[in-house]
Design an enzyme around this catalytic site. Structure first.
Site, PDB file in Angstrom:
ATOM      1  N   HIS A 152       0.828  -1.205   0.000  1.00  0.00           N
ATOM      2  CA  HIS A 152       0.000   0.000   0.000  1.00  0.00           C
ATOM      3  C   HIS A 152       0.864   1.256   0.000  1.00  0.00           C
ATOM      4  CE1 HIS A 152      -2.020  -3.268   2.274  1.00  0.00           C
ATOM      5  NE2 HIS A 152      -3.027  -2.962   1.472  1.00  0.00           N
ATOM      6  N   GLY A 203      10.009  -4.050 -48.004  1.00  0.00           N
ATOM      7  CA  GLY A 203       9.753  -2.999 -47.021  1.00  0.00           C
ATOM      8  C   GLY A 203       8.493  -2.192 -47.284  1.00  0.00           C
TER       9      GLY A 203
END
Length: 629
Positions: free
Chosen positions: A275, A540
């Site tokens: 916490h 590409g």
């Protein structure tokens, strides 16, 4: 002082919301060390060091008030085996009829630790979970309602599995007493596995990630038909043979609130709670191996009152738990370090769990849990469960050295790249050295250009290629034959450069080598450049004008076509090609990106030339300078 500020000071503090007060066990002081290897010193951080000058972090929620309910509703919506209990923040198994005659297992606590605890509901684990608001114990009425539901479903008793926080103990304990008053058979096991504190506090050890192992052991026993008393006895013994320690690089923040503490850029905190409660020391950020060693030394130090006795030959279950904000990459590194460190101590890792099991919202940190096990406990860990958050665990031990798959035999078409000591090799070496020094000098510039449209690593990628080429050249002269030289460079960049750039350069060089196999005249070099560009475009997907490395390459290729004319000199043509490439690279500043990462960014935001194009122009200039030399 707000509750978050009190938590930041390391004090027990009440948290509001359903269920009332929730005191989180925490130390009243912690310790700090100035850096790796220095001695621990008493340390009580000033409040200003922890909570001032901090913004309320952004959260992707509908509202602060509804976030816990919304999270549970989403979990149930996506999992047909779960059901919400009407009027309560309770999640239960959809097949409650299956628990008739078996012990029901209920757990829970504050929200913000997901997937704990609702992710562990299912056959072979929990029957249900009672959740509170974020970091807040659940309401007594909801806990009691869950006990009533499973009792009325025919459970042969109910076990409450509770993490050791005062609010959880109080609220679950009160619900237990009220349920017993109604005639229910209920017991409670409190899990405290924190190994942070050298001196035990009155509140006891905090309940941390080890709780999920107790869920699993209890669930396997319940599914096998064990009695309530037997389950309590077995899991109580298992819980005592377990330790957990956390380490964090950042705080966490409750939705709508500022972070509960602050860490400097070069700090990490050891032993903090889930916490945001203060840990036992702060230290300079360590490499993963050293951080893990520090954690395990602290967890097993006999002078630490909360240590886990760990002797050579012991068998353990290891849990490497992401506290919420650590990347999976870092988590894998930590897991490997933990396995190696334990092996070096002679510890057998019977099972290893790696993932997010009990988090602290977005805290960038990790906890390590060790449970001493025998064959019987390992069998319970391995038992089948339908709980969604429990990993699909291999029934085999963890080990750092596994036999590798043998490397494949190279195909008959793979050329061997022979070295040469002739004048051609010396000239190739000089050119390569100039290319490498150019790319290394440009590293920062390329990174800066890439930050505008990519991930800022273009300079690093090209520097990696340059360093690989330098090491390769130092190992022996490069091949003098052009085709072999380009093929060898392609193999090297494909292996070492990384990223899409490495693949594109590899494509270019591989294809460019083909026209040079049986000839090395000037027209062949023009053909080689064209072949390389064609391969890059084919795979590409980019074209001239798309603001990529192709723009300077295509511009240079047009100029290099002059090499096909008889009687032409190389250097003047190459100089013209370099000028064309530099102009094309600069022109990318004004282009709209049509390929690559930059294509996802508005052209109005792209104000600098493309870094890949700049790199290509620089490489061509270095080649020219090398040939002139």
């Amino acid at each position: 002082m707000t509750s978050a500020e009190e938590a930041a000071r390391g004090r027990s503090r009440p948290l509001g919301g359903p269920g009332g007060a929730d005191e989180r066990a925490a130390p009243t002081a912690s310790r700090q060390r100035s850096g790796s290897g220095s001695e621990l010193k008493p340390w009580d951080p000033p409040l200003s060091h922890r909570v001032t000058c901090m913004e309320v972090p952004k959260k992707l929620v509908n509202s602060v008030a509804s976030c816990a309910d919304d999270a549970l509703a989403g979990l149930v919506a996506c999992n047909p085996g779960l059901r919400l209990l009407q009027g309560h923040r309770v999640v239960l198994r959809a097949d409650l009829v299956a628990i008739q005659g078996r012990v029901a297992l209920l757990s829970g606590g504050g929200s913000g630790h997901e997937p704990a605890h609702a992710g562990y509901i299912g056959k072979g684990m929990l029957t249900g979970v009672v959740a509170g608001a974020v970091f807040t114990s659940p309401a007594v009425g909801s806990i009691l309602a869950a006990i009533r539901v499973v009792t009325q479903a025919g459970a042969a008793g109910t076990l409450l599995i509770v993490k050791n926080y005062t609010g959880d103990r109080l609220n679950f304990g009160l619900a237990l007493e009220r349920a017993r008053a109604e005639g229910a058979n209920v017991q409670m096991v409190v899990v405290g596995d924190d190994s942070a504190f050298a001196t035990l506090k009155k509140a006891g050890r905090r309940g941390l990630c080890g709780t999920i192992l107790i869920h699993k052991v209890a669930g396997a026993l319940a599914e096998a038909g064990a009695s309530l008393n037997e389950i309590v006895e077995r899991v109580s013994a298992a819980a005592k043979a377990m330790g957990t320690l956390g380490l964090s690089l950042s705080p966490c923040s409750i939705p709508g609130s500022k972070p509960t503490f602050r860490l400097a850029e070069d700090e990490m905190e050891l032993g903090l709670g889930i916490h945001g409660e203060a840990g036992v020391c702060r230290m300079k950020v360590l490499p993963a191996d050293e951080a893990v060693e520090t954690m395990l030394v602290h967890m097993t130090d006999p002078s630490n009152a909360s240590h886990l006795p760990l002797r050579p030959g012991a068998s353990v279950v290891l849990v490497v738990n992401n506290l919420g904000g650590l990347s999976c990459l870092e988590l894998g590194i930590v897991a490997g370090a933990a396995v190696r460190c334990l092996e070096s101590r002679g510890i057998h890792i019977a099972r290893a769990l790696v993932g997010s099991f009990m988090t602290a919202l977005e805290m960038a940190g990790v906890s390590l849990t060790l449970m001493l096990v025998d064959e019987e406990l390992v069998g319970l860990i391995d038992a089948e469960t339908t709980a969604m958050a429990w990993p699909n665990l291999a029934a085999a031990p963890a080990m750092s050295q596994r036999q590798e798959v043998p490397a494949p035999i190279e195909g008959p078409g793979t050329a061997q790249h022979e070295t040469s000591t002739g004048p051609g090799a010396a000239q190739a070496q000089l050119v390569l050295e100039l290319v490498c020094s150019t790319l290394l000098d440009m590293q920062d510039k390329l990174n800066e250009l890439d930050r505008e449209a990519g991930d800022g690593d273009c300079g690093h990628t090209h520097a990696r290629a340059a360093q690989a080429i330098q090491e390769w050249v130092r190992a022996g002269p490069p091949p003098a034959a052009p085709a072999q030289l380009l093929s060898a460079l392609a193999d090297l960049l494909l292996e070492k450069m990384g990223g899409s750039s490495g693949v594109l350069y590899g494509l270019f060089l591989t294809a460019a080598a083909q026209p040079l196999l049986n000839r090395s005249d000037l027209p062949a070099w023009a053909d080689a450049v064209d072949a390389g560009i064609e391969a890059m475009q084919r795979y590409g997907g980019a074209a001239p004008g798309d603001r990529t490395m192709l723009d300077p390459l295509c511009a240079a290729a047009q100029a290099l076509h002059a090499l096909r004319s008889p009687g032409v000199d190389l250097l003047p043509v190459l100089a013209t090609a370099v000028q064309s490439a530099e102009a094309a690279a600069e022109a990318t500043r004004h282009m709209e990106a049509g390929a690559g990462r930059a294509s996802y960014i508005s052209s109005a935001q792209l104000l600098q030339p493309d870094p890949g194009a700049v790199a290509v122009a620089a490489v061509l200039q270095a080649v020219l300078e090398g040939l002139r030399s």
